[in-house]
Motif scaffolding. Sequence first.
Motif, PDB file in Angstrom:
ATOM      1  N   THR A   1      -0.653  11.866   3.884  1.00 13.79           N
ATOM      2  CA  THR A   1      -2.042  12.252   4.149  1.00 13.79           C
ATOM      3  C   THR A   1      -2.618  13.147   3.072  1.00 13.79           C
ATOM      4  OG1 THR A   1      -1.401  14.218   5.379  1.00 13.79           O
ATOM      5  CG2 THR A   1      -1.623  12.147   6.633  1.00 13.79           C
ATOM      6  N   GLY A   2      -1.748  13.690   2.236  1.00 10.49           N
ATOM      7  CA  GLY A   2      -2.204  14.643   1.233  1.00 10.49           C
ATOM      8  C   GLY A   2      -2.278  16.067   1.742  1.00 10.49           C
ATOM      9  N   ALA A   3      -1.950  16.266   3.011  1.00  9.49           N
ATOM     10  CA  ALA A   3      -2.089  17.592   3.603  1.00  9.49           C
ATOM     11  C   ALA A   3      -0.986  18.559   3.180  1.00  9.49           C
ATOM     12  CB  ALA A   3      -2.107  17.482   5.125  1.00  9.49           C
ATOM     13  N   SER A   4       0.162  18.013   2.797  1.00  6.06           N
ATOM     14  CA  SER A   4       1.296  18.869   2.426  1.00  6.06           C
ATOM     15  C   SER A   4       1.738  18.568   1.004  1.00  6.06           C
ATOM     16  CB  SER A   4       2.471  18.631   3.381  1.00  6.06           C
ATOM     17  OG  SER A   4       2.117  18.949   4.700  1.00  6.06           O
TER      18      SER A   4
ATOM     19  N   SER B   1       0.835  -1.197   0.000  1.00  2.00           N
ATOM     20  CA  SER B   1       0.000   0.000   0.000  1.00  2.00           C
ATOM     21  C   SER B   1       0.874   1.253   0.000  1.00  2.00           C
ATOM     22  CB  SER B   1      -0.894  -0.009   1.232  1.00  2.00           C
ATOM     23  OG  SER B   1      -1.556   1.227   1.355  1.00  2.00           O
ATOM     24  N   LEU B   2       0.329   2.312  -0.611  1.00  4.04           N
ATOM     25  CA  LEU B   2       1.025   3.593  -0.638  1.00  4.04           C
ATOM     26  C   LEU B   2       0.594   4.513   0.493  1.00  4.04           C
ATOM     27  CD1 LEU B   2       1.091   4.783  -4.363  1.00  4.04           C
ATOM     28  CD2 LEU B   2       3.024   4.092  -2.931  1.00  4.04           C
ATOM     29  N   GLU B   3      -0.350   4.081   1.307  1.00  2.13           N
ATOM     30  CA  GLU B   3      -1.013   5.017   2.213  1.00  2.13           C
ATOM     31  C   GLU B   3      -0.081   5.630   3.241  1.00  2.13           C
ATOM     32  OE1 GLU B   3      -4.229   2.985   4.007  1.00  2.13           O
ATOM     33  OE2 GLU B   3      -2.994   1.475   4.986  1.00  2.13           O
ATOM     34  N   ARG B   4       1.050   5.013   3.517  1.00  2.00           N
ATOM     35  CA  ARG B   4       1.960   5.584   4.512  1.00  2.00           C
ATOM     36  C   ARG B   4       3.137   6.325   3.875  1.00  2.00           C
ATOM     37  NH1 ARG B   4       0.585   0.679   6.824  1.00  2.00           N
ATOM     38  NH2 ARG B   4       2.405  -0.337   5.907  1.00  2.00           N
ATOM     39  N   ASP B   5       3.157   6.387   2.540  1.00  3.34           N
ATOM     40  CA  ASP B   5       4.297   6.981   1.836  1.00  3.34           C
ATOM     41  C   ASP B   5       3.936   8.308   1.191  1.00  3.34           C
ATOM     42  OD1 ASP B   5       4.822   3.675   0.792  1.00  3.34           O
ATOM     43  OD2 ASP B   5       6.126   4.765   2.176  1.00  3.34           O
ATOM     44  N   ALA B   6       4.916   9.176   1.158  1.00  2.00           N
ATOM     45  CA  ALA B   6       4.781  10.349   0.300  1.00  2.00           C
ATOM     46  C   ALA B   6       5.025   9.909  -1.137  1.00  2.00           C
ATOM     47  CB  ALA B   6       5.798  11.408   0.696  1.00  2.00           C
ATOM     48  N   ILE B   7       4.458  10.658  -2.057  1.00  2.00           N
ATOM     49  CA  ILE B   7       4.619  10.373  -3.484  1.00  2.00           C
ATOM     50  C   ILE B   7       5.252  11.590  -4.141  1.00  2.00           C
ATOM     51  CG2 ILE B   7       3.437   9.892  -5.653  1.00  2.00           C
ATOM     52  CD1 ILE B   7       1.197   8.596  -3.995  1.00  2.00           C
ATOM     53  N   GLY B   8       6.216  11.337  -4.957  1.00  2.00           N
ATOM     54  CA  GLY B   8       6.868  12.414  -5.697  1.00  2.00           C
ATOM     55  C   GLY B   8       6.813  12.154  -7.180  1.00  2.00           C
ATOM     56  N   TRP B   9       6.790  13.239  -7.936  1.00  8.14           N
ATOM     57  CA  TRP B   9       6.893  13.162  -9.402  1.00  8.14           C
ATOM     58  C   TRP B   9       8.181  13.864  -9.821  1.00  8.14           C
ATOM     59  CZ3 TRP B   9       3.899  10.393 -12.669  1.00  8.14           C
ATOM     60  CH2 TRP B   9       2.673   9.943 -12.193  1.00  8.14           C
ATOM     61  N   PHE B  10       8.882  13.224 -10.731  1.00  8.54           N
ATOM     62  CA  PHE B  10      10.137  13.738 -11.250  1.00  8.54           C
ATOM     63  C   PHE B  10      10.112  13.593 -12.764  1.00  8.54           C
ATOM     64  CE2 PHE B  10      12.182  13.963  -7.105  1.00  8.54           C
ATOM     65  CZ  PHE B  10      11.397  13.099  -6.365  1.00  8.54           C
ATOM     66  N   ARG B  11      10.989  14.289 -13.457  1.00  9.19           N
ATOM     67  CA  ARG B  11      10.993  14.147 -14.905  1.00  9.19           C
ATOM     68  C   ARG B  11      12.410  14.273 -15.434  1.00  9.19           C
ATOM     69  NH1 ARG B  11       8.131  19.808 -17.032  1.00  9.19           N
ATOM     70  NH2 ARG B  11       9.909  21.198 -16.572  1.00  9.19           N
ATOM     71  N   GLN B  12      12.606  13.700 -16.607  1.00  8.12           N
ATOM     72  CA  GLN B  12      13.899  13.813 -17.278  1.00  8.12           C
ATOM     73  C   GLN B  12      13.652  14.054 -18.757  1.00  8.12           C
ATOM     74  OE1 GLN B  12      16.699  10.662 -16.484  1.00  8.12           O
ATOM     75  NE2 GLN B  12      18.416  11.913 -17.207  1.00  8.12           N
ATOM     76  N   ALA B  13      14.050  15.219 -19.199  1.00  6.76           N
ATOM     77  CA  ALA B  13      13.912  15.589 -20.601  1.00  6.76           C
ATOM     78  C   ALA B  13      15.070  15.012 -21.399  1.00  6.76           C
ATOM     79  CB  ALA B  13      13.877  17.105 -20.732  1.00  6.76           C
ATOM     80  N   PRO B  14      14.882  14.840 -22.700  1.00  5.21           N
ATOM     81  CA  PRO B  14      15.959  14.296 -23.526  1.00  5.21           C
ATOM     82  C   PRO B  14      17.234  15.126 -23.406  1.00  5.21           C
ATOM     83  CG  PRO B  14      13.906  14.386 -24.764  1.00  5.21           C
ATOM     84  CD  PRO B  14      13.657  15.098 -23.477  1.00  5.21           C
TER      85      PRO B  14
END
Length: 128
Positions: free
Chosen positions: A54-57, A28-41
Amino acid sequence: QLQLVESGGGLVQPGGSLSLSCAASGESLERDAIGWFRQAPGKEREGVACISATGASTKYVDSLKGRFTISRDNNKGYLHMNRLKPEDTAVYYCATGTFASCAIAIAANDYYDGMDYWGKGALVTVSS
């Protein structure tokens, strides 16, 4: 073991919108923060946004504030991208870890190894 899979990538015209999803399996992801990252060519990886368990921050890289929005539910992360530009073309990755690790990675544009698990990425191409 946790596995992350990004979806929703594709081709979009400049000025358009696209939403990415990050689905988890194995744990489950419920206890983890989620991050998005990217890499351009031809460029280094860079942070996009983080959201706490929690989604609060949330935390965004300054250059993308106002155009990109991160959200989540218990087992999925989302990245909503508006007013897309050709320079947003990149492979977008989701990752999990602590919110602190994610925020540090974004603020420093470094220390990505602080995130625990990574997906394989989804390609977003912004072109007319």
